[in-house]
Scaffold this active site. Structure first.
Site, mmCIF file in Angstrom:
data_model
loop_
_atom_site.group_PDB
_atom_site.id
_atom_site.type_symbol
_atom_site.label_atom_id
_atom_site.label_comp_id
_atom_site.label_asym_id
_atom_site.label_seq_id
_atom_site.Cartn_x
_atom_site.Cartn_y
_atom_site.Cartn_z
ATOM 1 N N ASP A 33 0.464 -1.654 0.152
ATOM 2 C CA ASP A 33 0.027 -0.022 -0.146
ATOM 3 C C ASP A 33 0.842 1.331 0.452
ATOM 4 O O ASP A 33 1.927 1.428 0.925
ATOM 5 C CB ASP A 33 -1.071 -0.170 1.070
ATOM 6 C CG ASP A 33 -2.071 1.292 0.884
ATOM 7 O OD1 ASP A 33 -3.551 0.840 1.157
ATOM 8 O OD2 ASP A 33 -1.720 2.508 1.488
ATOM 9 N N ILE A 34 0.615 2.530 -0.778
ATOM 10 C CA ILE A 34 0.977 3.537 -0.847
ATOM 11 C C ILE A 34 1.182 4.380 0.593
ATOM 12 O O ILE A 34 2.619 5.409 0.222
ATOM 13 C CB ILE A 34 1.140 4.257 -2.345
ATOM 14 C CG1 ILE A 34 1.636 4.818 -2.707
ATOM 15 C CG2 ILE A 34 -1.108 4.755 -1.369
ATOM 16 C CD1 ILE A 34 1.144 5.552 -3.865
ATOM 17 N N ASN A 91 -13.618 -3.294 1.809
ATOM 18 C CA ASN A 91 -14.200 -2.625 2.465
ATOM 19 C C ASN A 91 -15.106 -2.573 1.108
ATOM 20 O O ASN A 91 -14.575 -3.113 -0.573
ATOM 21 C CB ASN A 91 -13.452 -1.248 2.200
ATOM 22 C CG ASN A 91 -13.163 -0.537 3.108
ATOM 23 O OD1 ASN A 91 -13.557 -0.864 4.374
ATOM 24 N ND2 ASN A 91 -11.972 0.110 3.318
ATOM 25 N N GLU A 99 -12.531 3.467 -1.007
ATOM 26 C CA GLU A 99 -11.702 4.190 -1.943
ATOM 27 C C GLU A 99 -11.428 3.908 -3.363
ATOM 28 O O GLU A 99 -11.676 4.676 -4.618
ATOM 29 C CB GLU A 99 -10.471 4.654 -1.389
ATOM 30 C CG GLU A 99 -10.414 5.781 -0.628
ATOM 31 C CD GLU A 99 -8.872 6.236 0.239
ATOM 32 O OE1 GLU A 99 -8.039 5.765 -1.003
ATOM 33 O OE2 GLU A 99 -8.984 6.213 1.022
ATOM 34 N N VAL A 100 -11.126 2.900 -3.708
ATOM 35 C CA VAL A 100 -10.092 2.205 -5.346
ATOM 36 C C VAL A 100 -11.198 1.033 -5.151
ATOM 37 O O VAL A 100 -11.619 0.419 -4.594
ATOM 38 C CB VAL A 100 -8.857 1.769 -4.954
ATOM 39 C CG1 VAL A 100 -8.567 1.156 -6.053
ATOM 40 C CG2 VAL A 100 -7.882 2.948 -4.237
ATOM 41 N N HIS A 104 -10.524 -5.748 -3.354
ATOM 42 C CA HIS A 104 -9.002 -5.688 -3.149
ATOM 43 C C HIS A 104 -8.892 -5.498 -0.941
ATOM 44 O O HIS A 104 -10.039 -5.903 -0.676
ATOM 45 C CB HIS A 104 -8.081 -4.435 -2.469
ATOM 46 C CG HIS A 104 -9.094 -3.239 -2.654
ATOM 47 N ND1 HIS A 104 -9.855 -2.317 -3.154
ATOM 48 C CD2 HIS A 104 -8.306 -2.524 -1.514
ATOM 49 C CE1 HIS A 104 -10.017 -1.356 -2.588
ATOM 50 N NE2 HIS A 104 -9.432 -1.421 -1.295
ATOM 51 N N HIS A 106 -6.735 -5.555 2.346
ATOM 52 C CA HIS A 106 -5.646 -5.333 3.039
ATOM 53 C C HIS A 106 -5.154 -5.953 3.807
ATOM 54 O O HIS A 106 -6.501 -7.123 4.416
ATOM 55 C CB HIS A 106 -6.065 -4.470 3.632
ATOM 56 C CG HIS A 106 -6.912 -3.047 3.037
ATOM 57 N ND1 HIS A 106 -6.006 -1.637 3.128
ATOM 58 C CD2 HIS A 106 -8.110 -2.795 2.824
ATOM 59 C CE1 HIS A 106 -6.962 -0.660 1.862
ATOM 60 N NE2 HIS A 106 -7.845 -1.875 2.290
HETATM 61 P P1 5GP Z 1 -9.907 1.472 0.105
HETATM 62 O O1 5GP Z 1 -10.016 2.100 1.437
HETATM 63 O O2 5GP Z 1 -10.635 1.330 -1.533
HETATM 64 O O3 5GP Z 1 -9.591 -0.338 0.607
HETATM 65 O O4 5GP Z 1 -8.191 1.211 0.667
HETATM 66 C C1 5GP Z 1 -7.363 1.356 -0.999
HETATM 67 C C2 5GP Z 1 -6.258 1.809 -0.072
HETATM 68 O O5 5GP Z 1 -5.255 1.890 -1.909
HETATM 69 C C3 5GP Z 1 -5.729 2.947 0.599
HETATM 70 O O6 5GP Z 1 -4.978 2.382 1.451
HETATM 71 C C4 5GP Z 1 -4.422 3.525 0.029
HETATM 72 O O7 5GP Z 1 -3.516 3.701 0.216
HETATM 73 C C5 5GP Z 1 -4.027 2.573 -1.713
HETATM 74 N N1 5GP Z 1 -3.678 3.263 -2.654
HETATM 75 C C6 5GP Z 1 -4.502 4.270 -3.231
HETATM 76 N N2 5GP Z 1 -3.923 4.657 -4.578
HETATM 77 C C7 5GP Z 1 -2.950 3.976 -4.300
HETATM 78 C C8 5GP Z 1 -1.394 3.380 -5.229
HETATM 79 O O8 5GP Z 1 -1.758 4.257 -6.427
HETATM 80 N N3 5GP Z 1 -0.701 2.765 -5.081
HETATM 81 C C9 5GP Z 1 -1.144 2.007 -4.034
HETATM 82 N N4 5GP Z 1 0.240 1.555 -3.951
HETATM 83 N N5 5GP Z 1 -1.701 1.859 -2.960
HETATM 84 C C10 5GP Z 1 -2.598 2.358 -3.154
#
Ligand code: 5GP
Length: 119
Positions: A33-34, A91, A99-100, A104, A106
């Site tokens: 994760d970034i 999520n 967010e994405v 996925h 984590h």
């Molecule tokens: P969500 O809230 O959708 O479950 O988590 C999305 C995750 O993707 C977040 O923890 C965020 O830090 C990670 N993320 C967002 N953009 C990028 C990216 O461009 N590269 C990587 N490696 N992680 C990302």
């Protein structure tokens, strides 16, 4: 919700955006994760186009579901997290703050992870 082929993880899968890759096979890609929330914070994504767990669990063929979850377990073990323990989190939708919009999970590990939900 229709799948957006230009979401950030779709672009990572196509190699348009770099990632720190941890593991890859026919069904899954895993990368760091970034914005890590734990000493080990790895994202595991399916290669197929699924918006979230709801979409994946409904529509993915059995082979993709099995392949994906086997890969996630393998990634956690290879990270050394199986013994002290880790948290697997997915999520789905706005209430979860997803967010994405590409399914996925984590994998959080490397410290005591505290209570299940914050807030
Ligand atoms: P969500 O809230 O959708 O479950 O988590 C999305 C995750 O993707 C977040 O923890 C965020 O830090 C990670 N993320 C967002 N953009 C990028 C990216 O461009 N590269 C990587 N490696 N992680 C990302």
């Amino acid at each position: 919700m229709a799948y957006d082929p230009n979401n950030i993880f779709a672009r990572i899968l196509r190699g348009e955006i770099p990632c720190r890759k941890v593991y890859e096979d026919d069904y899954a890609l895993a990368f760091y994760d970034i914005n890590p929330q734990a000493p080990i914070h790895i994202l595991v994504i399916p290669k197929g186009a699924y918006v979230s767990f709801d979409d994946f669990s409904r529509y993915a063929p059995d082979a993709e579901i099995i392949g994906f979850f086997r890969a996630a377990g393998q990634v956690a073990r290879a990270a050394g997290a199986a013994e002290p323990g880790y948290r697997l989190l997915a999520n789905h939708g706005p209430d979860s703050h997803q967010e994405v919009p590409h399914f996925h999970v984590h994998i959080f590990a490397g410290r005591k992870l505290g209570p299940l939900l914050a807030g």
